[in-house]
Design an enzyme around this catalytic site. Sequence first.
Site, short mmCIF file in Angstrom:
data_model
loop_
_atom_site.label_atom_id
_atom_site.label_comp_id
_atom_site.label_asym_id
_atom_site.label_seq_id
_atom_site.Cartn_x
_atom_site.Cartn_y
_atom_site.Cartn_z
N SER A 1 7.85 -36.90 4.70
CA SER A 1 7.87 -37.02 3.24
C SER A 1 6.78 -36.14 2.61
CB SER A 1 7.74 -38.49 2.84
OG SER A 1 8.05 -38.69 1.50
N ASP B 1 19.28 -39.64 0.49
CA ASP B 1 17.89 -40.05 0.28
C ASP B 1 17.71 -40.53 -1.15
OD1 ASP B 1 15.07 -40.15 -0.12
OD2 ASP B 1 14.76 -38.65 1.44
N HIS C 1 15.61 -42.56 3.08
CA HIS C 1 14.30 -41.90 3.07
C HIS C 1 13.53 -42.31 4.31
CE1 HIS C 1 11.09 -39.61 1.29
NE2 HIS C 1 10.24 -40.58 1.59
#
Length: 319
Positions: A137, A264, A292
Site C-alpha cells: 500500500s 480494491d 486491499h
Amino acid sequence: MIIESEFQPAKMLANRHVQTLIGPLLVSVSQQPKNWSEIALPDGDFMEIAWFGSDNGPLLLILHGLEGSYRSHYIQRVIKPFIIAGWRIAVAHFRGCGRKINARSRSYHSGSSDDLTAAIEHLQQSRQLPTAILGFSLGGNVLLKWLGENPDQQVVKRAMAVSVPFKLDVCATSIGRGFSRTYQKHLIGILKKKTREKLLLQLPGHQIDEPDWRSINNFWQFDHLVTAPLNGFNGVNDYYQQASSYQFLPMIKTPTLILQALDDPFMSPEVLPEEAQLGPGITLELSQFGGHVGFFDQLPPHKQPCFLGQKAFAFLTCQ
C-alpha cells in the site's frame, strides 16, 4: 508488461470488503521480532527495524502501509515462508510507527523515498545488503517512487509492491465513497489522535497551528491541513503530485512485480497505468478480486499458505 492474475478465491470470498476485512479481523500476530535496531535519519530523526529469521541469510526488507507495523496481517502472512527458507527479514517502521514516537515534527508519508534511501544506505554500511524489497500500500508507493528515482541501482535485485495507490488524489477521493468511507473514518481517526499527541510535544521541524480536528473528516482535508505543511509541501495538491508513484513507473528497471486487485475499495481502476507507462522492469499483475492487501484463497486464513505469501516468496526468491 501487464498480466492477468491466477488468483481465484472461494466464492464466498469474492467480495472486495470481505477480502479487505478478513486480515485485520482474523489473522493473529504469530511472528514476533527477534530484536530491534534503529536507523539514524539525516534530519536527526530515526526509523526502527524489527528483525526476523536468520542472522546470515539473504535479506528481505519490508515496508508497511498506512499506520502499519510488523503486526499488520499482510506482513505476518508473508514472512513465514522466508523464515523457513533461511532468509533474514527486516521490517522497516516508518517514523513513529515502531515502538517510539519519532523525534521530529515531520511524519512519514506516501512519498518518503528519502527515508527508504537512508534505510538502504544504513543496511549497506552494516554490510547487510537487501536482496529484495516488498512494499504494501503506502509502502508500495514509496518503494516504486524510490525505484523510479534510482533506475540504475544495483543493490536491490528484485522488488514487489502490493495494492499501490499510484495516484494519491484519485485514491483520496475513492476511499471517501460508499462503504469505503468506513475505512477512511477509521484511518483518519488514528491519524488525528496520533498527530494531536505529537503536536503537544512541540518537536523540532515544521510547525503548524493545531487545526479544528472536528472539521477534518477525509484525506483531502487531513493531507492539506496536516500532512502537507508538516512535511514541507505547498498544500495537498503539491503533496499528491510529488508523492504519487505513477509518474516514476516508466523509469523502473529493477525486476518488479506489482500485484493489484481491480476491486480494491481504497481506489478505482482510474489509478492503473497502461502498459506503455510501465518501465522495462515492471510486471503488473491484475486480479479481478483481492480487495486491499487481501488475496485470501480460503478460510480460515491460517490453515494453508495464502496466495499473497506464495506469490511474494516465488517472485522474490527467483534467481
